[in-house]
Design a protein around this motif. Sequence first.
Motif, short mmCIF file in Angstrom:
data_model
loop_
_atom_site.label_atom_id
_atom_site.label_comp_id
_atom_site.label_asym_id
_atom_site.label_seq_id
_atom_site.Cartn_x
_atom_site.Cartn_y
_atom_site.Cartn_z
N LEU A 79 0.83 -1.20 0.00
CA LEU A 79 0.00 0.00 0.00
C LEU A 79 0.87 1.26 0.00
O LEU A 79 0.58 2.22 -0.71
N GLY A 80 1.96 1.21 0.76
CA GLY A 80 2.89 2.34 0.80
C GLY A 80 3.41 2.66 -0.58
O GLY A 80 3.46 3.82 -0.99
N PHE A 81 3.76 1.60 -1.31
CA PHE A 81 4.28 1.81 -2.65
C PHE A 81 3.21 2.38 -3.58
O PHE A 81 3.45 3.35 -4.30
N LEU A 82 2.01 1.79 -3.52
CA LEU A 82 0.94 2.27 -4.40
C LEU A 82 0.60 3.72 -4.11
O LEU A 82 0.38 4.51 -5.03
N SER A 83 0.58 4.10 -2.82
CA SER A 83 0.22 5.50 -2.56
C SER A 83 1.36 6.43 -2.94
O SER A 83 1.10 7.58 -3.32
N LEU A 84 2.62 5.95 -2.88
CA LEU A 84 3.72 6.80 -3.37
C LEU A 84 3.54 7.07 -4.86
O LEU A 84 3.65 8.22 -5.32
N VAL A 85 3.24 6.00 -5.62
CA VAL A 85 3.05 6.18 -7.07
C VAL A 85 1.89 7.14 -7.33
O VAL A 85 1.96 8.02 -8.18
N GLN A 86 0.82 6.98 -6.53
CA GLN A 86 -0.33 7.90 -6.70
C GLN A 86 0.05 9.34 -6.44
O GLN A 86 -0.32 10.24 -7.19
N LYS A 87 0.81 9.54 -5.36
CA LYS A 87 1.21 10.92 -5.03
C LYS A 87 2.12 11.47 -6.12
O LYS A 87 2.04 12.65 -6.45
N MET A 88 3.00 10.62 -6.65
CA MET A 88 3.89 11.11 -7.71
C MET A 88 3.11 11.44 -8.97
O MET A 88 3.57 12.21 -9.81
N ARG A 89 1.93 10.84 -9.09
CA ARG A 89 1.07 11.15 -10.21
C ARG A 89 0.10 12.27 -9.88
O ARG A 89 -0.78 12.60 -10.68
N LYS A 90 0.17 12.77 -8.65
CA LYS A 90 -0.77 13.79 -8.16
C LYS A 90 -2.21 13.33 -8.31
O LYS A 90 -3.10 14.09 -8.65
N GLN A 91 -2.41 12.04 -8.04
CA GLN A 91 -3.74 11.46 -8.16
C GLN A 91 -4.34 11.37 -6.77
O GLN A 91 -3.67 10.93 -5.83
N THR A 92 -5.58 11.78 -6.60
CA THR A 92 -6.14 11.79 -5.25
C THR A 92 -7.17 10.70 -5.04
O THR A 92 -7.31 10.18 -3.93
N SER A 93 -7.90 10.33 -6.09
CA SER A 93 -8.95 9.33 -5.92
C SER A 93 -8.36 7.93 -5.74
O SER A 93 -7.48 7.51 -6.49
N THR A 94 -8.82 7.22 -4.72
CA THR A 94 -8.31 5.88 -4.49
C THR A 94 -9.35 4.81 -4.87
O THR A 94 -9.15 3.64 -4.61
N LYS A 95 -10.42 5.24 -5.51
CA LYS A 95 -11.53 4.33 -5.80
C LYS A 95 -11.08 3.15 -6.66
O LYS A 95 -11.26 2.00 -6.30
N ARG A 96 -10.49 3.50 -7.81
CA ARG A 96 -10.06 2.47 -8.74
C ARG A 96 -9.00 1.56 -8.11
O ARG A 96 -8.99 0.36 -8.31
N ARG A 97 -8.09 2.18 -7.35
CA ARG A 97 -7.03 1.42 -6.70
C ARG A 97 -7.62 0.36 -5.76
O ARG A 97 -7.28 -0.82 -5.84
#
Lengths: 295, 268
Positions: A92-110
């Motif tokens: 989860l830590g890794f996935l949220s890092l990638v999300q933050k690096m993409r400036k993506q806020t929605s976690t629905k699809r994830r």
Amino acid sequence: MIIVKGLSKRFTEEKGLFDLNFEVQKGEVFGYIGPNGAGKSTTIRHLMGFMKPDSGHSSIDGMDCWNNAARIQEQTGYLPGEIVFLEGMTGLGFLSLVQKMRKQTSTKRRDELIERFQLDVKAPIRKMSKGMKQKVGIIAAFMHEPQVLILDEPTSGLDPLMQRVFIDLILEEKQNNKTILMSSHSFQEIERTCDSAGIIKDGKLVALEDMHRLRTVQRRVFEVKVKSENDMNTILHSNLDTEVKGERTVHVTVQGNDQEFLQLLSGCEVQHIDTRPQDLEDIFMHYYDRREVTK
Amino acid sequence: MSLPLFLAMMKSHGKLIAGFIYGAAAYIVLIIWIYPSIADMKGFNDMIAALPEGMRKLIGMENGINSLSDYVAGEFYGMLFLIILMVYVILTSTRVMARLIDQGSMAYMLATPNSRVKVAITQAAVLLTGLALIVGFTTLSGIAASEWLIQGYQLDIPSFIRMNVLTFLIFSTIAGYCFFISSVSNDEKKALGISAGITLLFYMLNMAGKLSEKTEWMLNFSIFKWYDPVKLINNEMDAIWIGCSLSISTFLLFMVSVIVFKNRNLPL
């Protein structure tokens, strides 16, 4: 959507990519097939902008893969062939890092994908098995709902159940008009999902065909065991390519003439039928042979 | 710079950095603490004076111990701290680039809409922030220990801080060429070996250069020529000039690294 034009990259005289040309339309799923070391991953590295071509160029959505690498990533999901994550992180830590690096806020699809692949995201990545890491990689590639997906051997390490889940996911994305390029050395996987395929060997594209055409040239070997010598003779005297393998057992090679094969068997009393597991060389013998000839 | 990446990298390097800070801070506190007993010891300077000149230079006691500042500079900054920072800089510079390229996790960072330049600058920032933290905490520990732990001896605080700033700058420059090696390498071990090799060569040239007058020319080939803590703390070096040239070379080294990294082929 994805255009590769005259792409060449020479590592040595034999190894590299040599004048590669293909195109993937929007909404199309393109299978990229070839044996290990043929240049599949090297092509993908060019598409991702990791490598600069010696000549020729590739582009995604009209943007040059080398010059606009970062911008292309906004709309692209990538699954590397060899998955290594940053050390000391949980899934989860890794996935949220990638999300933050993409400036993506929605976690629905994830979260939806995590649920779907039944991934234990709390586990530290270094303790994960190959299959679990592959799931993390797949989720990282799909979670920002990209328009283009570049997947390098996506199902390696997944168990058959998860391979199914993955194939369903690909088909779903195809429905949503996503453009997908996936490399593989498994024909079955490509067959079920792709519209067209490119076959690469020794850095050269040896065939670029739609799936229907590929099926007709695909060679399959069936092992047939019949009940009587009579039936055996019927098979041996047919037009099919046959080889006797034992008592009342024969190998029949089918290449596009499935109908003929079926009709022949319907006249016999079949005790057992099986397909032999085959490697890629076998399946694409047709193409590889042709290349040998042109040499 | 990508802030999320910076924070994640700082977290993963945090333990290593904390370890170096702990080691350096504990040691500087310890040697300041025992200073009064050494300073009070009769005949210590005579004993030092009896050593050959080259030897005295090597252990950083050319003129014996005349003040707390001299003692800290020679005993800690000239020896152990130098080694701590060398190890940190070589290890971390290799880890922030070459290791990620070698293992392939760099692919994930570049698969986000962050350019190579941005990723490389972030990694360089991680390296330099860690270095700044180690030097910073050591400076604070030194000042705190000299103020509260011992009585009757004064540390020249402005000079001490200036020496620390220059220590930071000299190791930034070392970090600069190590980072360059790390950015152009595909192999983590090779990058580590080359960085360590060059730095140790500089260190040995520095030692050999201090041994005798005949070998003094060797100093000119070593980056440590600019790093002489005892002279620094006694204002015997042109700190501003050295500081500026080190800053500029650090900046240039990192800039070249980023540019080369931007244009290279990556085996990811």
